[in-house]
Design a protein around this motif. Structure first.
Motif, PDB file in Angstrom:
ATOM      1  N   GLY A   1       0.704  -1.351  -0.418  1.00 43.25           N
ATOM      2  CA  GLY A   1       0.104   0.432   0.198  1.00 43.25           C
ATOM      3  C   GLY A   1       0.587   1.409   0.344  1.00 43.25           C
ATOM      4  O   GLY A   1       0.165   2.925   0.635  1.00 43.25           O
ATOM      5  N   LEU A   2       1.953   0.687  -0.673  1.00 41.79           N
ATOM      6  CA  LEU A   2       3.005   2.491  -0.337  1.00 41.79           C
ATOM      7  C   LEU A   2       3.238   3.252  -1.489  1.00 41.79           C
ATOM      8  O   LEU A   2       2.900   2.563  -2.459  1.00 41.79           O
ATOM      9  N   SER A   3       2.642   4.115  -1.617  1.00 44.40           N
ATOM     10  CA  SER A   3       3.188   5.400  -2.133  1.00 44.40           C
ATOM     11  C   SER A   3       3.981   6.569  -1.413  1.00 44.40           C
ATOM     12  O   SER A   3       3.637   7.052  -0.406  1.00 44.40           O
ATOM     13  N   HIS A   4       4.076   8.155  -2.334  1.00 42.44           N
ATOM     14  CA  HIS A   4       4.444   8.683  -2.237  1.00 42.44           C
ATOM     15  C   HIS A   4       5.681   8.640  -1.811  1.00 42.44           C
ATOM     16  O   HIS A   4       5.931   8.954  -0.242  1.00 42.44           O
ATOM     17  N   ASN A   5       6.653   7.538  -1.627  1.00 42.15           N
ATOM     18  CA  ASN A   5       8.281   6.815  -1.815  1.00 42.15           C
ATOM     19  C   ASN A   5       8.454   6.114  -2.456  1.00 42.15           C
ATOM     20  O   ASN A   5       7.876   5.808  -3.620  1.00 42.15           O
ATOM     21  N   GLU A   6       9.817   6.338  -3.009  1.00 48.59           N
ATOM     22  CA  GLU A   6      10.289   5.516  -3.936  1.00 48.59           C
ATOM     23  C   GLU A   6      10.768   4.430  -3.704  1.00 48.59           C
ATOM     24  O   GLU A   6      10.604   4.035  -4.796  1.00 48.59           O
ATOM     25  N   ALA A   7      10.280   3.526  -3.214  1.00 51.76           N
ATOM     26  CA  ALA A   7       9.703   2.336  -2.592  1.00 51.76           C
ATOM     27  C   ALA A   7       8.773   1.775  -3.232  1.00 51.76           C
ATOM     28  O   ALA A   7       8.590   0.638  -3.305  1.00 51.76           O
ATOM     29  N   GLU A   8       7.568   2.861  -3.490  1.00 53.32           N
ATOM     30  CA  GLU A   8       6.152   2.527  -4.396  1.00 53.32           C
ATOM     31  C   GLU A   8       6.856   1.575  -5.549  1.00 53.32           C
ATOM     32  O   GLU A   8       7.667   1.529  -6.037  1.00 53.32           O
ATOM     33  N   SER A   9       5.484   0.136  -5.350  1.00 55.32           N
ATOM     34  CA  SER A   9       5.825  -0.725  -6.374  1.00 55.32           C
ATOM     35  C   SER A   9       4.686  -1.327  -6.469  1.00 55.32           C
ATOM     36  O   SER A   9       4.047  -1.831  -5.656  1.00 55.32           O
ATOM     37  N   ILE A  10       4.273  -1.790  -7.884  1.00 53.49           N
ATOM     38  CA  ILE A  10       3.364  -2.584  -8.570  1.00 53.49           C
ATOM     39  C   ILE A  10       4.093  -4.159  -9.452  1.00 53.49           C
ATOM     40  O   ILE A  10       5.433  -3.577 -10.095  1.00 53.49           O
ATOM     41  N   GLU A  11       3.657  -4.824  -9.644  1.00 51.74           N
ATOM     42  CA  GLU A  11       3.947  -6.084 -10.704  1.00 51.74           C
ATOM     43  C   GLU A  11       3.462  -5.055 -11.920  1.00 51.74           C
ATOM     44  O   GLU A  11       1.978  -5.313 -12.321  1.00 51.74           O
ATOM     45  N   PRO A  12       4.279  -6.215 -12.854  1.00 50.94           N
ATOM     46  CA  PRO A  12       3.486  -5.921 -14.728  1.00 50.94           C
ATOM     47  C   PRO A  12       2.898  -6.690 -14.390  1.00 50.94           C
ATOM     48  O   PRO A  12       2.126  -5.976 -15.373  1.00 50.94           O
ATOM     49  N   GLY A  13       2.591  -7.421 -13.835  1.00 51.27           N
ATOM     50  CA  GLY A  13       0.446  -8.314 -14.395  1.00 51.27           C
ATOM     51  C   GLY A  13      -0.532  -7.296 -13.492  1.00 51.27           C
ATOM     52  O   GLY A  13      -0.931  -7.098 -14.371  1.00 51.27           O
ATOM     53  N   GLU A  14      -0.259  -6.325 -13.422  1.00 54.92           N
ATOM     54  CA  GLU A  14      -1.520  -5.753 -12.222  1.00 54.92           C
ATOM     55  C   GLU A  14      -1.282  -4.362 -13.382  1.00 54.92           C
ATOM     56  O   GLU A  14      -1.850  -3.975 -13.650  1.00 54.92           O
ATOM     57  N   ALA A  15      -0.182  -4.077 -13.510  1.00 52.42           N
ATOM     58  CA  ALA A  15      -0.212  -2.767 -14.635  1.00 52.42           C
ATOM     59  C   ALA A  15      -1.121  -3.263 -15.767  1.00 52.42           C
ATOM     60  O   ALA A  15      -2.191  -2.915 -16.702  1.00 52.42           O
ATOM     61  N   GLU A  16      -0.524  -4.372 -16.105  1.00 55.14           N
ATOM     62  CA  GLU A  16      -1.284  -4.713 -17.496  1.00 55.14           C
ATOM     63  C   GLU A  16      -2.569  -5.205 -16.987  1.00 55.14           C
ATOM     64  O   GLU A  16      -3.749  -4.698 -18.009  1.00 55.14           O
ATOM     65  N   ALA A  17      -3.242  -5.981 -16.304  1.00 60.26           N
ATOM     66  CA  ALA A  17      -4.461  -6.060 -15.962  1.00 60.26           C
ATOM     67  C   ALA A  17      -5.088  -4.985 -15.679  1.00 60.26           C
ATOM     68  O   ALA A  17      -6.518  -4.449 -16.525  1.00 60.26           O
ATOM     69  N   GLY A  18      -4.718  -4.021 -14.731  1.00 64.05           N
ATOM     70  CA  GLY A  18      -5.584  -2.395 -15.102  1.00 64.05           C
ATOM     71  C   GLY A  18      -5.046  -1.821 -16.094  1.00 64.05           C
ATOM     72  O   GLY A  18      -6.773  -1.269 -16.940  1.00 64.05           O
ATOM     73  N   CYS A  19      -4.434  -1.569 -17.413  1.00 63.23           N
ATOM     74  CA  CYS A  19      -4.215  -1.654 -18.343  1.00 63.23           C
ATOM     75  C   CYS A  19      -5.190  -1.648 -19.330  1.00 63.23           C
ATOM     76  O   CYS A  19      -6.453  -1.261 -20.455  1.00 63.23           O
ATOM     77  N   GLN A  20      -6.082  -3.367 -19.118  1.00 64.74           N
ATOM     78  CA  GLN A  20      -6.594  -4.133 -19.705  1.00 64.74           C
ATOM     79  C   GLN A  20      -7.770  -3.836 -20.196  1.00 64.74           C
ATOM     80  O   GLN A  20      -8.791  -3.647 -20.549  1.00 64.74           O
ATOM     81  N   VAL A  21      -7.981  -3.933 -18.410  1.00 62.51           N
ATOM     82  CA  VAL A  21      -9.682  -2.937 -18.001  1.00 62.51           C
ATOM     83  C   VAL A  21      -9.933  -1.569 -18.406  1.00 62.51           C
ATOM     84  O   VAL A  21     -11.359  -1.175 -18.653  1.00 62.51           O
ATOM     85  N   LEU A  22      -9.206  -0.428 -18.582  1.00 62.56           N
ATOM     86  CA  LEU A  22      -9.122   0.940 -19.039  1.00 62.56           C
ATOM     87  C   LEU A  22      -8.933   1.096 -20.413  1.00 62.56           C
ATOM     88  O   LEU A  22     -10.453   1.415 -21.176  1.00 62.56           O
ATOM     89  N   PHE A  23      -8.680  -0.529 -20.768  1.00 62.19           N
ATOM     90  CA  PHE A  23      -8.945  -0.137 -22.727  1.00 62.19           C
ATOM     91  C   PHE A  23     -10.474  -1.034 -22.965  1.00 62.19           C
ATOM     92  O   PHE A  23     -10.907  -0.231 -24.160  1.00 62.19           O
TER      93      PHE A  23
END
Length: 414
Positions: free
Chosen positions: A381-403
């Motif tokens: 749940g970390l953000s506004h922090n340099e260690a902020e991180s997501i997985e490539p698959g999570e980015a892809e899933a979100g983008c596919q829903v957006l599409f």
């Protein structure tokens, strides 16, 4: 993911996210792209180049918001908007804001790859200064566009070095010719990392965002008296920092009485004269409360100033409290939210409804355009922090829903 055969390119999306993260990269793996700086200009220029390479028409408005347009089959139809922001906190992460912009770019690339001409035009937006970290005014670009903030007042805002927004826009070449005001649009979709722990904790891949929390923000100044730390006995002390500490504790207590939905934060604190052996004579600090229910915010706005003043008066250290703004909860458009829900279901992605704890450009855009948001998990749940991180698959899933959601909206029957 099951469902559609119309796939975004997850690797291309990730590579583009990493490419944008090179601009303003920090040693700890985050980014520092403060708004309207030279680094921000570099990010904007790269984004513009990517958009123009796709044949999109890029225009810039008077507050620097960028709109990249892909024409539709029917020029009479209103555009479907999607996007987020490229600016960051001073020690920000790679994905806050950038995910929504770069995912929007991937949507455009995929439409080109598949040779799809949508019925309605689609416009990808990079909003100016969502973070508010340089000029102290978050959601500045979308707020000016939505008419929440008068443009002349925004232009006059200054950073710590006295540079105005107007000067900074001009310096980086992004004070555009188009008016910064709402234009007719059919919908707006924004993909964003959750910036909280709920999706990850529950093993959900998609957050179906139904709206954003109500908020009230204050600036506080406690005035005491500078005094020698060694010679001033307790009876003679008017310690502004002790009073501020008690008020900060009040903020925390008022938050916790509201359970897991409560939010109360003091994130800025300035102690004067800030000397080891001087009793502090003045303390300036920020206070904010958030809650999904505006009635709770109204109660806080009634109770907090009264209780804080009582603490200050009891210590003979007057409190000056300035309410900066009070925002009602912002529900998102039911039909747009439903498109997100349907897309996640069609793709077989674990999803849940969620209320945004953070403010986003979508909150102001929603005042004039039907709006929805999509959340992806982020590590711890970390953000506004340099260690902020997501997985490539999570980015892809979100983008596919957006599409899916954008395509369905752009091709909907009128």
């Amino acid at each position: 993911m099951s469902g559609t055969n119309q796939r975004i390119d997850g690797k291309r999306l990730w590579d583009s996210l990493m490419s944008m993260a090179e601009i303003g990269a920090t040693p700890k793996g985050g980014v520092k792209r403060l708004t309207l700086t030279e680094v921000d200009r570099q990010g904007r220029d790269r984004f513009r180049g990517w958009c123009e390479a796709l044949g999109l028409t890029v225009r810039v408005d008077a507050i620097g918001n960028m709109f990249a347009r892909r024409e539709g089959r029917d020029p009479a139809r209103l555009p479907v908007l999607l996007g987020s922001h490229l600016d960051s906190q001073p020690s920000g992460g790679k994905f806050d804001g950038a995910l929504g912009v770069i995912a929007g770019l991937e949507v455009m690339r995929t439409l080109n790859d598949l040779g799809i001409t949508t019925e309605a035009p689609i416009e990808l937006v990079n909003w100016t200064d969502e973070e508010g970290s340089r000029f102290g005014h978050s959601l500045m670009g979308s707020g000016a566009w939505a008419g929440v903030y008068p443009l002349d007042k925004v232009y006059g805002l200054q950073d710590v070095e006295g540079v105005t927004v107007d000067q900074a826009l001009t310096a980086i070449g992004y004070k555009g010719e188009h008016p910064a005001k709402p234009f007719p649009a059919d919908a707006y979709f924004e993909l964003h990392i959750e910036q909280g722990p709920i999706l990850e904790r529950e093993g959900q891949q998609i957050g179906i965002v139904t709206g954003a929390q109500a908020q009230v923000w204050y600036d506080a100044v406690v005035t005491g008296q500078d005094a020698h730390a060694g010679t001033t006995p307790p009876s003679a002390r008017r310690d502004a920092l002790v009073t501020a500490a008690r008020i900060i504790d009040l903020v925390d207590r008022m938050m916790r009485t509201r359970g897991e939905d409560g939010r109360g934060t003091v994130g800025q604190l300035h102690v004067l004269p800030n000397s080891r052996n001087v009793v502090p004579g003045e303390v300036r600090f920020s206070v904010e409360f958030r809650h999904p229910d505006f009635a709770e915010i109204e109660r806080l706005a009634a109770d907090f100033p009264r209780e804080a003043a009582a603490i200050a008066d009891g210590a003979r250290t007057p409190l000056a409290l300035t309410e900066l703004f009070r925002l009602p909860a912002q529900p998102f458009d039911a039909s747009c939210v439903d498109l997100v829900r349907q897309a996640a279901a069609r793709l077989g992605l674990p999803a849940r409804e969620i209320v945004s704890g953070a403010g986003h450009d979508a909150v102001y855009v929603a005042r004039s355009v039907p709006t929805a948001m999509i959340f992806t998990p982020c590590k711890d749940g970390l953000s506004h922090n340099e260690a902020e991180s997501i997985e490539p698959g999570e980015a892809e899933a979100g983008c596919q829903v957006l599409f899916e959601a954008v395509l369905a909206r752009a091709n909907r029957a009128l």
